[in-house]
Design a protein around this motif. Sequence first.
Motif, mmCIF file in Angstrom:
data_model
loop_
_atom_site.group_PDB
_atom_site.id
_atom_site.type_symbol
_atom_site.label_atom_id
_atom_site.label_comp_id
_atom_site.label_asym_id
_atom_site.label_seq_id
_atom_site.Cartn_x
_atom_site.Cartn_y
_atom_site.Cartn_z
ATOM 1 N N ALA A 82 0.832 -1.209 0.000
ATOM 2 C CA ALA A 82 0.000 0.000 0.000
ATOM 3 C C ALA A 82 0.862 1.254 0.000
ATOM 4 O O ALA A 82 0.572 2.233 -0.711
ATOM 5 C CB ALA A 82 -0.933 -0.008 1.205
ATOM 6 N N ALA A 83 1.954 1.246 0.776
ATOM 7 C CA ALA A 83 2.826 2.418 0.828
ATOM 8 C C ALA A 83 3.519 2.661 -0.501
ATOM 9 O O ALA A 83 3.616 3.808 -0.965
ATOM 10 C CB ALA A 83 3.863 2.232 1.943
ATOM 11 N N VAL A 84 4.008 1.570 -1.134
ATOM 12 C CA VAL A 84 4.676 1.724 -2.432
ATOM 13 C C VAL A 84 3.686 2.200 -3.482
ATOM 14 O O VAL A 84 4.007 3.074 -4.310
ATOM 15 C CB VAL A 84 5.332 0.387 -2.848
ATOM 16 C CG1 VAL A 84 5.834 0.461 -4.279
ATOM 17 C CG2 VAL A 84 6.487 0.056 -1.912
ATOM 18 N N GLU A 85 2.468 1.638 -3.448
ATOM 19 C CA GLU A 85 1.466 2.068 -4.417
ATOM 20 C C GLU A 85 1.086 3.525 -4.194
ATOM 21 O O GLU A 85 0.936 4.301 -5.159
ATOM 22 C CB GLU A 85 0.225 1.171 -4.296
ATOM 23 C CG GLU A 85 -0.855 1.459 -5.313
ATOM 24 C CD GLU A 85 -0.399 1.240 -6.744
ATOM 25 O OE1 GLU A 85 -0.941 1.896 -7.652
ATOM 26 O OE2 GLU A 85 0.516 0.401 -6.953
ATOM 27 N N GLN A 86 0.971 3.911 -2.933
ATOM 28 C CA GLN A 86 0.669 5.309 -2.631
ATOM 29 C C GLN A 86 1.803 6.214 -3.090
ATOM 30 O O GLN A 86 1.564 7.304 -3.626
ATOM 31 C CB GLN A 86 0.434 5.460 -1.130
ATOM 32 C CG GLN A 86 0.028 6.866 -0.710
ATOM 33 C CD GLN A 86 -0.156 6.953 0.793
ATOM 34 O OE1 GLN A 86 0.397 6.163 1.541
ATOM 35 N NE2 GLN A 86 -0.922 7.927 1.255
ATOM 36 N N GLN A 87 3.028 5.743 -2.893
ATOM 37 C CA GLN A 87 4.170 6.537 -3.319
ATOM 38 C C GLN A 87 4.195 6.693 -4.837
ATOM 39 O O GLN A 87 4.492 7.772 -5.363
ATOM 40 C CB GLN A 87 5.462 5.877 -2.830
ATOM 41 C CG GLN A 87 6.721 6.669 -3.158
ATOM 42 C CD GLN A 87 7.980 5.965 -2.665
ATOM 43 O OE1 GLN A 87 7.945 4.788 -2.379
ATOM 44 N NE2 GLN A 87 9.073 6.703 -2.599
ATOM 45 N N ARG A 88 3.880 5.615 -5.541
ATOM 46 C CA ARG A 88 3.858 5.691 -7.007
ATOM 47 C C ARG A 88 2.785 6.655 -7.485
ATOM 48 O O ARG A 88 3.022 7.483 -8.373
ATOM 49 C CB ARG A 88 3.611 4.300 -7.582
ATOM 50 C CG ARG A 88 4.800 3.344 -7.444
ATOM 51 C CD ARG A 88 4.416 1.955 -7.861
ATOM 52 N NE ARG A 88 5.549 1.030 -7.746
ATOM 53 C CZ ARG A 88 5.454 -0.287 -7.842
ATOM 54 N NH1 ARG A 88 4.266 -0.848 -8.034
ATOM 55 N NH2 ARG A 88 6.532 -1.044 -7.732
ATOM 56 N N GLN A 89 1.595 6.536 -6.872
ATOM 57 C CA GLN A 89 0.526 7.449 -7.276
ATOM 58 C C GLN A 89 0.886 8.885 -6.933
ATOM 59 O O GLN A 89 0.639 9.807 -7.726
ATOM 60 C CB GLN A 89 -0.778 7.042 -6.588
ATOM 61 C CG GLN A 89 -1.318 5.692 -7.024
ATOM 62 C CD GLN A 89 -2.574 5.309 -6.268
ATOM 63 O OE1 GLN A 89 -3.006 6.024 -5.366
ATOM 64 N NE2 GLN A 89 -3.163 4.166 -6.621
ATOM 65 N N PHE A 90 1.464 9.062 -5.753
ATOM 66 C CA PHE A 90 1.843 10.401 -5.343
ATOM 67 C C PHE A 90 2.898 10.981 -6.275
ATOM 68 O O PHE A 90 2.829 12.148 -6.677
ATOM 69 C CB PHE A 90 2.366 10.348 -3.911
ATOM 70 C CG PHE A 90 2.671 11.700 -3.325
ATOM 71 C CD1 PHE A 90 1.654 12.553 -2.972
ATOM 72 C CD2 PHE A 90 3.987 12.117 -3.139
ATOM 73 C CE1 PHE A 90 1.931 13.799 -2.423
ATOM 74 C CE2 PHE A 90 4.267 13.350 -2.607
ATOM 75 C CZ PHE A 90 3.240 14.192 -2.241
ATOM 76 N N ALA A 91 3.900 10.154 -6.643
ATOM 77 C CA ALA A 91 4.932 10.627 -7.567
ATOM 78 C C ALA A 91 4.341 10.970 -8.915
ATOM 79 O O ALA A 91 4.737 11.960 -9.558
ATOM 80 C CB ALA A 91 6.022 9.566 -7.721
ATOM 81 N N SER A 92 3.370 10.146 -9.357
ATOM 82 C CA SER A 92 2.735 10.435 -10.644
ATOM 83 C C SER A 92 1.959 11.751 -10.597
ATOM 84 O O SER A 92 2.063 12.586 -11.511
ATOM 85 C CB SER A 92 1.796 9.281 -11.009
ATOM 86 O OG SER A 92 1.087 9.566 -12.195
ATOM 87 N N VAL A 93 1.216 11.939 -9.488
ATOM 88 C CA VAL A 93 0.436 13.173 -9.362
ATOM 89 C C VAL A 93 1.350 14.387 -9.236
ATOM 90 O O VAL A 93 1.123 15.437 -9.854
ATOM 91 C CB VAL A 93 -0.514 13.066 -8.157
ATOM 92 C CG1 VAL A 93 -1.194 14.402 -7.890
ATOM 93 C CG2 VAL A 93 -1.557 11.993 -8.392
ATOM 94 N N VAL A 94 2.413 14.244 -8.448
ATOM 95 C CA VAL A 94 3.345 15.355 -8.264
ATOM 96 C C VAL A 94 3.995 15.736 -9.584
ATOM 97 O O VAL A 94 4.103 16.924 -9.936
ATOM 98 C CB VAL A 94 4.414 14.989 -7.214
ATOM 99 C CG1 VAL A 94 5.543 16.014 -7.224
ATOM 100 C CG2 VAL A 94 3.778 14.921 -5.839
ATOM 101 N N SER A 95 4.458 14.724 -10.324
ATOM 102 C CA SER A 95 5.096 15.026 -11.604
ATOM 103 C C SER A 95 4.125 15.703 -12.549
ATOM 104 O O SER A 95 4.500 16.610 -13.307
ATOM 105 C CB SER A 95 5.638 13.736 -12.224
ATOM 106 O OG SER A 95 4.577 12.818 -12.477
#
Length: 464
Positions: free
Chosen positions: A235-248
């Motif tokens: 869940a943390a890695v998936e959240q991080q990926r989504q967060f990185a995608s949104v941030v970018s």
Amino acid sequence: MLSNLRPHSIRARFTLVSGIISLIVFAVIGTGLDLAIWTRIQDNIFKETERVATDWIGSLQPGAPYPPVLKTRINLLQLVDDQGKVVAASTAAAGQSPLSTMRPPNDDRISHGTQCTTRDGCLVLTAIRVPPLETQVLWQGQPHFVYAGMAEPGMLSTHELELLTSAGVLAAAALAAWATWWVVGRALRPVAMIRAKTAEITVSDLSMRVPEPPGCDEIAQLARTSNKTLARLEAAVEQQRQFASVVSHELRSPVAGLHTQLEEALLYPTDVDPMKTITTALSTTERLQAIIDDLLVLARIRSAPPAAPEPIDLGALITEEVATRVHGTPVRTHTTGRVTVLGNKIQLIGVLNNLLVNAQRHADTSVEVTTTRTSDHAVITVTDDGPGIAPHDRERVFEPFIRLEDGRRRDPGGSGLGLAISRAVITAHHGTIEIEDSPRGARFVIRLPLIPAGERTAAMVRTS
């Protein structure tokens, strides 16, 4: 050197330790058993030789004693005078020198022992002094001795008993070691399966789980804990990926706009107003800086270790913060006594300011802040009388960079991270923040755990 010889496998270590301990225990038991059997065999022979010798003494008559007739395994019987001369003997002992030079002590007429010679081997013997009455009648008081015995049994003379006992000890220790090897191997079989499955799990695929053995033993608990950890990690890695995608995605738009403006200024210097370009670029960089600052705050809340909490009176905190807001839509407060929680005061002030700013931005005439308490939670409610938030958007607004149309219109320069930071702060305080139904406008509700009664008293003493 010794560490290299030590088995690396837990199974092998347990087996080795079990084998050594079993060997020691069974060796002690075997030694005791060997001594008990050896003593029992000798005692039986001594009892039998004593009985045979006593019977012969009782049958002696005046005159030349006749050789005894033996019907037991005690085949060696001699009558010896005090000069060491054999007076009478059984068939097996006839023509031999005295079986032994052992003489019973003066205070005891019977002695037992083992006599060994290089020629005849070892004999188990009983020596009996003929009683004085018989001695006086038969030999005018001259002392005589009766020796009764037999060759030492092969089990004792050839160390057969020790060999059998040693073989039994080794067999028992080997059986205990094998049983330990089998039991430990069976117990560790789930561990091997967990290790093999864990080796297959990679960062690119965290969906796999380790097998969970049945039962509630330590290995089963380890497997369940590992799967829960893997689920949180996924869940943390998936959240991080989504967060990185949104941030970018969110950073790409202002960076692309800034790049376009600067490129136009370079390509068309006569057609572009440099002051306007610089002003627009400065505004864009300020927005980028605001986004980056909010991202740093959000990352710090999620990953940094929490600061030492302090007791906070929410009613007093809200009263102080509302008093500083002299501009904008009026804010009314309603508090019910002292409501104390443990937390980080700066972070909670940031959450309250963010909710008040949003509420004042969307309110039509007023904003209301209340603090109440339940049996175990403090409840903060921030309500405005604006257009409100649709039910299907009430969870979306807490996601990073999610901004509704009304919010973009009222605050074009916002980063869309305020509510995400607020939820992260409240979650770090073991509380919840939600949007609940309201007759009009939006109603944000924060619930934080109260300080238990004992801790509340101690906290009041420390702060007083």
